[in-house]
Design an enzyme around this catalytic site. Structure first.
Site, PDB file in Angstrom:
ATOM      1  CB  CYS D 107     -30.282   8.679 -12.542  1.00 15.79           C
ATOM      2  SG  CYS D 107     -29.841  10.060 -11.467  1.00 15.79           S
ATOM      3  CB  CYS D 110     -30.436  13.500 -11.011  1.00 20.22           C
ATOM      4  SG  CYS D 110     -29.783  14.761 -12.073  1.00 20.22           S
ATOM      5  CB  SER D 111     -32.115  12.423 -15.801  1.00 19.06           C
ATOM      6  OG  SER D 111     -33.382  12.778 -15.323  1.00 19.06           O
ATOM      7  CB  CYS D 112     -26.783  10.491 -13.535  1.00 17.53           C
ATOM      8  SG  CYS D 112     -26.806  11.890 -12.388  1.00 17.53           S
TER       9      CYS D 112
END
Lengths: 219, 206, 219, 206
Positions: D107, D110-112
């Protein structure tokens, strides 16, 4: 890297300072002059751009110079890391201690003469060039990890050659640390705002940027 | 190493200052530089090499049409006529502002700037905000500098990414007819030569 | 903003930690749970992305959450800045002091039920869609200053529609802070590495990314 | 507000910890949350919601062809069959690794991450290095993880920029014939389900 920030959002308003001094602190002037008088091949930029992005954004302009100059002087063998750290410690342990003054008027005169001259980057006075003013060009999508003069925001975009400036040495590094050999025509190329930024472009605006010939292809 | 500072101040020894002292001390000790060389360069950029040089170039261009023509054709050579050359001035291109065209200069990758005519750049020119925004929203940036341009005026942003350095030749303000070159030079501002301001008419400020 | 870092150089190697705990410090778990149990419209990302770039890069993952959650709870009126700062000061002045424990099994049960359910983003089950698998598309050059799901590295590039996922709400903000209204088809679109990265692309590689329909145009 | 920590430790009160305590304390005081709600969520993500869930999904897919087909067709529903759903799992797409195709997930913005099957992401997944590099040099990144793929293998990087979450179905290693679903689940690693590793054959490690 994060230094390649043209068109990036989020940096806030442009803050100005009234009656700004040339140097905000004496050490800034010393670093500036120290760099100018001990030129190193490749300059400071590759080392500045190799800083951790968080450090880059958290360092002042002359802190970046100091960092890069230190890296460069050590790499070139002018000083060793060990002697530098030892010397830093001496100054830390002795607040108010200043570097020993040594004067050398001959060196001053030499540096003045050097600095008052033009510093022409090595280049050919003329040669072949592929593009003419008015030519439509597309910027090649080149993504070097090392130092480059081709910012991200311009890659892949269509522009128009404005003029030929002359033949300049390449400055790009590929791989990082290794400057590409070659002298190429450098053009001023115009890009319409709408081409670069789409609907978000401001009206009636454009960017002119200098393009080495190998950055370009006919469009 | 010798010489204590004896001005009575307690200096906060910040890390950059310490490291600068250490570097200078070592380079002087090794004979690579001398203290007065550093002093001399600092003094030159604090006193001699600054926007007053560019102002003289602009004033000359405003009063001497032949010079103006040479300046726009080959900035480097025309600027050297007035004695200005040196580091960061190997190739200077002068951009003419007109009622229809407004030029402004930025260096998105770094902070390149035409030292021989403008000296060292102000902090805002080196700021991330200016470097990132000038190319994508030049009018918004100009507006923060107090300069609102009509849509009919083309805004040209020059990104100084090669060894070429840019300087703007601002429009001569009204109300300066008959002034001497020296008088005119007094009106020319650094910001106008970067292209983030116009030069106000002296009449307007009376 | 700097959070949009896909394809950016300079961040160094990927550092891994053996036997990494879920939370490195207890406060991280508290922040995580606190956020999950007090959902706010728009989530944390806009506030995280609005951080100064230097702060963004210098903050840990949960420091960013804490910052954004605090901004959000104040904006939504759950707490005031004044009472928060006063409470921070109380904890600062009293090391070892812990928040008062209040138990509420009913709330625990409710939260469990809520968290065990699916959180479907609001969307239409079906509708019209303009593209079909296999269609060639170009990503529009959209440069929003606010939150967007269209990363820079993909803008302007040519891809191929792989599949339609369904109809999702727009998440983009324009102007910043104002989420655009609308539900659109979202597609998985494939981009060849060479299209995105030119000669520097690795061989036989590609990127799949999810594209709201308004990000695309026929190519 | 009450309750001193009496474990005898001197806590270094870092700023984030202080601010978290203050927020929790205020929200509890106002009745918006209760302490045990927070405890319960922390415990759930520390103990129940983690890659052991995804491992069960993978083991089922390896042993049940009909399940595998459902999983690849509609990941969310097939995963819910095993009881896994919840936050960050509204739409889970499962990507099948084969000898010809290697999928990996990132991601960039972000850090999905697919929490119901993998739990919370490891620090490296959230790192700027992984987020920036996975899309431009996936093979170099995989190589740092110890996975060298031949050029003939297509590398597909999935950037999780919408509400869709991705999980990789790794290849079943040789030497696992006849193992039960539970035995197989023991072999499935988090990294293989992100797509930065393959699952080693148990024979190879003997």
């Amino acid at each position: 890297g994060v230094h390649d920030m043209g068109g990036m959002h989020g940096f806030g308003p442009v803050l100005r300072e009234e009656n700004e001094p040339v140097f905000h602190e004496p050490w800034e002037g010393r670093v500036f002059a120290l760099n100018l008088t001990t030129p190193l091949s490749g300059g400071l930029r590759p080392a500045i751009e190799a800083m951790r992005p968080a450090d880059y954004l958290n360092s002042s302009y002359y802190e970046k110079w100091l960092h890069a100059k230190t890296v460069g002087l050590i790499a070139a063998g002018y000083v060793t890391e060990a002697e530098l750290e030892a010397r830093v410690q001496e100054f830390r342990d002795n607040p108010g201690l200043e570097p020993e003054r040594v004067e050398n008027p001959v060196l001053v005169a030499e540096q003045r003469e050097r600095l008052a001259g033009i510093f022409p980057p090595a280049r050919n006075p003329e040669g072949d060039s592929s593009f003419r003013p008015g030519d439509a060009v597309r910027v090649r999508n080149i993504n070097l990890a090392g130092h480059t003069r081709l910012p991200r925001y311009i890659r892949g975009h269509l522009g128009t050659v404005d003029r030929l400036y002359g033949w300049h040495e390449l400055q790009d590094q590929d791989p990082p640390g290794v400057t590409k050999e070659g002298i190429e025509p450098v053009y001023s190329v115009r890009f319409e705002g709408a081409e670069l930024w789409g609907e978000q472009a401001e009206p009636n605006s454009c960017v002119y940027i200098d393009m080495w010939e190998s950055y370009l292809e006919s469009a | 190493m010798s010489g204590h500072h004896d001005d009575g101040h307690t200096h906060e020894q910040n890390e950059a200052e310490l490291r600068t002292k250490a570097l200078e001390s070592l380079l002087v000790e090794k004979g690579i530089i001398s203290t007065d060389v550093i002093d001399d360069v600092v003094r030159a950029y604090e006193q001699d090499i600054g926007p007053m040089n560019g102002a003289k170039v602009v004033a000359r261009a405003w009063t001497d049409p032949a010079y103006r023509e040479r300046l726009l054709k080959d900035g480097t050579t025309a600027i050297a006529e007035l004695g200005f050359q040196g580091a960061q001035g190997a190739e200077i291109v002068v951009l003419e502002n007109t009622p229809d065209t407004h030029n402004m200069v930025v260096c998105t990758l770094c902070s390149c700037y035409p030292w021989p005519v403008l000296g060292l750049p102000p902090a805002w020119y080196k700021s991330e905000a200016y470097r990132s925004r000038a190319v994508i929203e030049p009018r918004a940036v100009l507006s923060e500098f107090g300069l609102e341009l009509e849509e009919a005026v083309e805004v040209r942003v020059w990104d100084s990414n090669s060894d070429v350095r840019y300087m703007v030749l601002p429009e001569r303000p009204e109300g300066t007819e008959g002034m001497s070159e020296d008088e005119l030079a007094e009106f020319v501002t650094r910001d106008a030569m970067i292209g983030v301001a116009k030069i106000a008419s002296p009449a307007a400020t009376v």
